[in-house]
Design a protein around this motif. Structure first.
Motif, short mmCIF file in Angstrom:
data_model
loop_
_atom_site.label_atom_id
_atom_site.label_comp_id
_atom_site.label_asym_id
_atom_site.label_seq_id
_atom_site.Cartn_x
_atom_site.Cartn_y
_atom_site.Cartn_z
N SER A 183 0.86 -1.18 0.00
CA SER A 183 0.00 0.00 0.00
C SER A 183 0.90 1.23 0.00
CB SER A 183 -0.93 0.01 1.22
OG SER A 183 -0.17 0.07 2.43
N THR A 184 0.30 2.37 -0.26
CA THR A 184 1.07 3.62 -0.32
C THR A 184 0.40 4.69 0.51
OG1 THR A 184 1.83 3.09 -2.57
CG2 THR A 184 2.03 5.38 -1.86
N GLN A 185 1.19 5.40 1.27
CA GLN A 185 0.67 6.50 2.08
C GLN A 185 1.53 7.74 1.88
OE1 GLN A 185 0.84 4.71 5.94
NE2 GLN A 185 3.03 5.06 6.21
N GLN A 186 1.07 8.84 2.37
CA GLN A 186 1.79 10.11 2.21
C GLN A 186 3.09 10.08 3.01
OE1 GLN A 186 -0.54 13.50 3.28
NE2 GLN A 186 1.01 15.00 2.65
N TYR A 187 4.12 10.71 2.45
CA TYR A 187 5.42 10.82 3.14
C TYR A 187 5.25 11.56 4.46
CZ TYR A 187 10.21 12.49 3.99
OH TYR A 187 11.43 12.80 4.55
N HIS A 188 5.83 11.00 5.53
CA HIS A 188 5.65 11.55 6.87
C HIS A 188 6.83 12.39 7.36
CE1 HIS A 188 2.55 8.23 7.19
NE2 HIS A 188 1.88 9.32 7.56
N GLY A 189 7.79 12.65 6.49
CA GLY A 189 8.88 13.54 6.87
C GLY A 189 10.08 12.86 7.49
N ARG A 190 10.14 11.54 7.43
CA ARG A 190 11.26 10.82 8.04
C ARG A 190 12.57 11.15 7.33
NH1 ARG A 190 11.87 4.19 8.29
NH2 ARG A 190 14.06 4.15 8.85
#
Length: 446
Positions: free
Chosen positions: A80-87
């Protein structure tokens, strides 16, 4: 650091959209960068699509995708794909201080100048005399009759480039490994270097390894090699197969260069590049410690910054500048829109025969935001990395691309044949040509 030119040519937003769309289509259809030789009796048709292609793709019988493999390959997919969280990765690169700058200061800016027509000294070799020439770059062989693109010499302002000398270059390389790492444009520079060097080595004292992710030209009497390693995104990705990388999605491990570094870490002189493959659109991130196959998605500029930082961490922690020289090559510009250098026209590099004579010209083929990202990262590594700023000087050379004069791989339709500009390669460079000058700059920098 040599800063980028800030002069831009302006054109409508709609043109920018179509520029990005065309470039994305080209990159989507890229297949292989690794093959140099083809069998003479191998019949390979041509295509308007595969501008970044050198051989037809191999067909795999493995059609089953797999999730989050230990090492990415072209069958890796995201669960699945989710929005980049800034890691981000807090490692060595981020701890470097800007005061860690050093290196030899040049008395002259070799990257600022003009092109001078010189049919006495140039070209530096003959296309037909280089047995390692790529059919992707052999423009005369594939029908180009206007050969003036071979006769331009780069002339820096207020100084001169040291004249190319193959024997002197081999002496600089004696007992060393020179490795180009990157995409098809860096591969073109590698082929240029091999063609520039091979003529002074006896046939029985030189060899080229079989095509693979790492391809090696060896000169026995100098105990030296000139190598190319396919790593278009620098970090590990699902596009790391030099043959099979025609993919809907780019998936990278933004925190890992270990797979590639194991190949390049023992080289003495490293020439890196990365650029075109980040302009396709969003990139999927699969972090090294992600076990469930969940990807994050980030735009190309953000993704290239993460990849550059991972690369920079390797440089910061592993490179001793007294033992290893590292160069980073700036963007190689494209020439997709003639309206940028000749208003009110609708062509591209097709049938262009002369350089642009407007000093400081800057087109849409060189993306300033991405260049600033690279600048910011490399700036912290100035004691360990030297810049080969080929962008501005290459911007002038709208005449230097293969256009239609190269080998393609699929048949063209009558409609395409009636409009040559529609399948012109305005990304790569004919040889002999512009990449030879990049290597002259490298020669002057060693």
């Amino acid at each position: 650091m040599q800063r980028w030119s800030r002069r831009r040519t302006h054109f409508p937003l709609l043109a920018l959209f179509f520029s990005v769309f065309i470039l994305a289509s080209i990159l989507y259809n890229e297949r292989n960068i690794g093959q140099i030789h083809e069998s003479k009796d191998q019949q390979v048709p041509i295509t308007h699509k595969n501008f970044l292609t050198s051989v037809p793709p191999k067909v795999s019988t493995n059609n089953e995708p797999k999730l989050a493999a230990a090492s990415l390959d072209r069958f890796t997919t995201c669960a699945s794909t989710q929005q980049y969280h800034g890691r981000r990765t807090e490692t060595v690169y981020h701890k470097l201080e800007f005061s860690q700058r050093g290196g030899k200061q040049q008395s002259c800016d070799l990257f600022s100048g003009k092109w001078v027509f010189d049919n006495t000294s140039y070209p530096l070799y003959d296309e037909s005399d280089c047995p390692y020439m790529s059919d992707q770059l052999a423009c005369r062989k594939h029908g180009r009759t206007d050969l003036g693109y071979q006769n331009w010499r780069w002339q820096p302002h207020n100084c001169n480039l040291k004249r190319w000398n193959a024997t002197e270059m081999w002496e600089k390389l004696r007992g060393k490994r020179l490795m180009f790492v990157g995409d098809s444009l860096n591969r073109g520079q590698w082929i240029s270097m091999v063609c520039l060097l091979q003529s002074v080595i006896p046939v029985d004292k030189r060899s080229m390894s079989p095509n693979a992710p790492l391809t090696i030209f060896r000169a026995e009497e100098y105990n030296a090699t000139v190598e190319f390693y396919w790593a278009p995104l620098l970090v590990e990705s699902n596009s790391d197969d030099p043959v099979n990388h025609r993919l809907n999605d780019r998936i990278i491990r933004p925190d890992s260069v270990l797979k590639h570094a194991s190949q390049w870490e023992k080289a003495d002189i490293l020439i890196f590049n990365t650029y075109l493959w980040w302009r396709q659109g969003p990139v999927k991130l699969l972090w090294s410690n992600e076990k469930s196959g969940i990807c994050e998605e980030l735009d190309g500029i953000g993704a290239v910054e993460l990849a550059m930082e991972a690369w920079a961490d390797w440089v910061a922690s592993k490179v001793n500048p007294l033992k290893k020289k590292v160069f980073f090559v700036t963007m190689s510009p494209t020439h997709l829109w003639s309206r940028e250098w000749e208003p009110n026209t609708e062509g591209n590099c097709y049938q262009e025969k002369n350089p642009i004579d407007m000093e400081g010209y800057w087109g849409s083929g060189s993306d300033l935001p991405t260049m600033r990202v690279v600048d910011k990262v490399v700036d912290r590594l100035r004691s360990k990395v030297s810049i080969l700023n080929i962008t501005q000087l290459s911007e002038y050379r709208k005449d230097g691309h293969p256009s239609i004069y190269r080998k393609f791989w699929e048949s063209l339709s009558p409609q395409q044949l009636s409009n040559p500009a529609s399948y012109s390669d305005c990304i790569h460079w004919c040889l002999p040509g512009v990449p030879d000058v990049w290597n002259e700059l490298l020669f002057n920098s060693l």
